[in-house]
Design a protein around this motif. Structure first.
Motif, PDB file in Angstrom:
ATOM      1  N   GLY A 153       0.758  -1.110   0.134  1.00 59.44           N
ATOM      2  CA  GLY A 153      -0.040  -0.128   0.106  1.00 59.44           C
ATOM      3  C   GLY A 153       1.095   1.262   0.126  1.00 59.44           C
ATOM      4  N   SER A 154       2.202   1.326   0.449  1.00 57.57           N
ATOM      5  CA  SER A 154       3.011   2.389   0.497  1.00 57.57           C
ATOM      6  C   SER A 154       3.719   2.561  -0.798  1.00 57.57           C
ATOM      7  N   SER A 204       6.294   4.066   4.880  1.00 55.32           N
ATOM      8  CA  SER A 204       5.894   3.018   5.626  1.00 55.32           C
ATOM      9  C   SER A 204       4.906   3.276   6.620  1.00 55.32           C
ATOM     10  N   THR A 206       4.092   1.399   8.946  1.00 60.85           N
ATOM     11  CA  THR A 206       4.581   0.746  10.309  1.00 60.85           C
ATOM     12  C   THR A 206       5.919   1.196  10.581  1.00 60.85           C
ATOM     13  N   THR A 209       8.893  -2.421   7.835  1.00 63.38           N
ATOM     14  CA  THR A 209       8.909  -3.324   6.790  1.00 63.38           C
ATOM     15  C   THR A 209      10.397  -3.343   6.379  1.00 63.38           C
ATOM     16  N   GLU A 352      -6.072  -8.670  -0.238  1.00 62.76           N
ATOM     17  CA  GLU A 352      -5.491  -8.618   1.047  1.00 62.76           C
ATOM     18  C   GLU A 352      -6.641  -8.181   1.758  1.00 62.76           C
TER      19      GLU A 352
END
Ligand code: F6P
Length: 553
Positions: A153-154, A204, A206, A209, A352
């Motif tokens: 998604g990034s 990102s 999070t 990654t 997903e």
């Protein structure tokens, strides 16, 4: 709720049984108003879903299923910021990123829409400064190239939108994308770039990654000794993340750290700061227009009755084809070069989200929860896999996507392209009968014996369903509306089929195993590995002797 126990579920199963013997072309012949009945227009596109195995009974039953499963309630819960992503304990508010939720929606004591506006304002300043040459590298050179380091998604959303909106590119600053941890992509991208005028955007959610962080470390190494490391990180790096503390730990400047929030799913994050590459490529005004297009689809989705609601109907067609008619795939076939990344984007967005087999009740779903999404540019596919679509025993429903106005001035090219889009959906629906094939062969002067021999190979059974979405153009608003259409479609499918669409536990297992296996490539300690994995590692080590492994970090 056990949806399979609903009377309407059984009804739909029965209707599907009956539909299998119907002929799509015949349904058109019987109802001159069919195309009008099963299509709709929004300000940005026409959506034709008439080439599906539906009639009034089927459609009404599908709508009843949507009502019985409280689609409207779930929809409102999403827009109201309720915690509908229950497995992760989060609301789902990507619609807030385009101004579609009210001020009453808060998260961690903050008014969500205000947080969004503050961050958008920061993005705007950054983009304008960048285009005015106000962002400079260590030696004072203006930044001319921005490399987005991000995956999933990034990456997919921003690159898909940047490519789709090429005619709107501002020039001045070039945007590049590196998603793969395969060093080849980073190396190829950096060839021809000057470290002095390159800025890396570490995107990102999070900030954990491994692909992205490894690329970031190698990018830092590539900048070399332009300046001390800390200065390089401050001047040649920016971050987009929901975990700004980690970006800070890495040494990226606060003023170059753009944030989004855990209530934005990675695959729905294009509209957040993750869309920064888009804003750089087409300017902040263009990015706003993209958001506006999506917001118009939000309003449509929220306000229009289910029976005329584009995302709802698109979801119902997909659910009908996959769950009831039993066709487990959906081909996404854009007929616009600009949309060449749409299939890859939708693959993540949909698979997903709904590629799951556990219902919200924690039970095994007794039905198909969503199709396998695949595809590529339709016109290229015609010369590759359309043979399968037309004549294989499998039925693969398809979404054809085109645009009335092209993003270029070559009118004849565009007419050829559109004619092909129309022809393919028509051919898939109508096919060619034995009789017609035989008559055509006879008319071409072939002897009867040869005609007889060739007929079975040339018959197209047809009767293959599709949707067609014809955009008014490839402008930012229309592209925004198209993407939001699919986002809401995915939401509807999940809500009706009792799936939590906004988590993605299925991607974690492989990630964990990869980090455990990486040291084994060096150590060769294969204890506990299965035979196949051990054999592959053994071969790898045998053919890669010495210390050729140069893994960043
Ligand atoms: O592949 C799993 C995933 O978590 C996606 O959902 C996400 O878009 C991608 O990884 C990238 O994650 P992040 O933005 O946190 O680096």
């Amino acid at each position: 709720m056990d949806i399979t126990a609903l009377p309407v579920w059984k009804k739909l199963q029965d209707l599907a049984g009956g539909m299998r013997s119907r002929k799509l072309a015949q349904m058109f012949a019987e109802d001159p108003k069919r195309a009008e009945r099963y299509s709709l227009e929004t300000p940005y596109f026409l959506m034709d879903y008439s080439k599906n195995f539906i009639d009034e009974q089927v459609l009404q039953a599908l709508l009843e299923l949507a009502r019985e499963t409280d689609l409207e309630g779930w929809r409102e819960a999403m827009f109201q910021g309720e915690c509908i992503n229950r497995t992760e304990g989060r609301p789902v508010l990507h619609a807030a990123l385009r101004g579609s939720v009210g001020e009453s929606v808060t998260s961690a004591g903050q008014i969500v829409s205000r947080q969004v506006e503050v961050e958008l304002e920061r993005l705007k300043e950054f983009v304008n400064l960048l285009h005015n040459g106000g962002i400079r590298g260590c030696d004072g050179s203006p930044i001319t190239d921005v490399v987005n380091l991000g995956v999933g998604g990034s990456h997919l959303g921003p690159q898909m939108a940047v490519e789709a909106l090429r005619p709107y590119w501002q020039g001045g600053v070039r945007v590049h994308f590196v998603s793969n941890v395969d060093g080849a992509q980073l190396q190829n991208t950096l060839e021809g770039l000057r470290p002095e005028s390159t800025l890396f955007l570490v995107s990102s959610k999070t900030f954990t990654t491994i692909e992205t962080l490894t690329n970031a470390r190698s990018a830092l190494a590539w900048l070399g000794d332009l300046a001390p490391e800390a200065e390089l990180l401050q001047r040649h790096f920016a971050a987009v993340t929901a975990n700004p503390e980690r970006a800070q730990e890495l040494g990226i400047a606060d003023r170059f750290t753009f944030r989004f929030w855990d209530w934005v799913g990675g695959r729905f994050s294009l509209w957040s700061a993750i869309g920064l590459p888009v804003a750089i490529a087409i300017g902040f005004g263009g990015f706003r227009a993209l958001l506006d297009g999506a917001a118009s689809m939000d309003r449509h989705f929220r306000e229009v009755p289910l029976a005329e609601n584009a995302p709802v109907l698109l979801a119902l067609m997909s659910l009908w084809n996959c769950t009831f008619m039993g066709w487990p795939a959906l081909a996404v076939l854009p007929y616009e070069q600009a949309l060449h990344m749409l299939p890859a984007y939708l693959q993540q967005a949909e698979m997903e989200s709904n590629g799951k087999s556990t219902t919200r009740a924690g039970e095994e779903a007794a039905y198909a929860t969503g199709p396998l999404i695949w595809g590529q540019l339709g016109i290229n596919g015609q010369h590759a896999f359309y043979q399968y679509l037309h004549q294989s025993p499998e039925v693969v429903p398809a979404d054809f996507i085109g645009s009335v106005r092209p993003g270029h001035g070559l009118e004849t090219h565009h007419e050829i392209l559109l004619a092909n889009l129309l022809a393919q959906s028509q051919a898939l629906m109508s096919g060619v009968s034995r009789e017609r094939v035989a008559a055509e062969l006879r008319n071409s002067g072939l002897p009867a014996e040869r005609v007889e021999e060739l007929v079975p190979f040339k018959v197209h059974r047809g009767n293959r369903p599709s949707n067609t979405i014809l955009l008014r153009g490839l402008d930012p608003q229309s592209v925004g509306a198209l993407i939001a259409l699919y986002e809401h479609k995915i939401f509807c499918q999940g809500a009706i089929l009792q799936i939590y669409s906004f988590d993605q536990w299925g991607v974690e297992l492989g990630k964990g195993l990869a980090s455990a296996l990486q040291p084994k490539l060096r150590s060769g300690d294969l204890a506990g590995e299965d035979g196949s994995t051990a054999r592959l590692i053994e071969y790898y080590r045998r053919k890669n002797p010495g210390e050729t492994l140069k893994v960043a970090g």
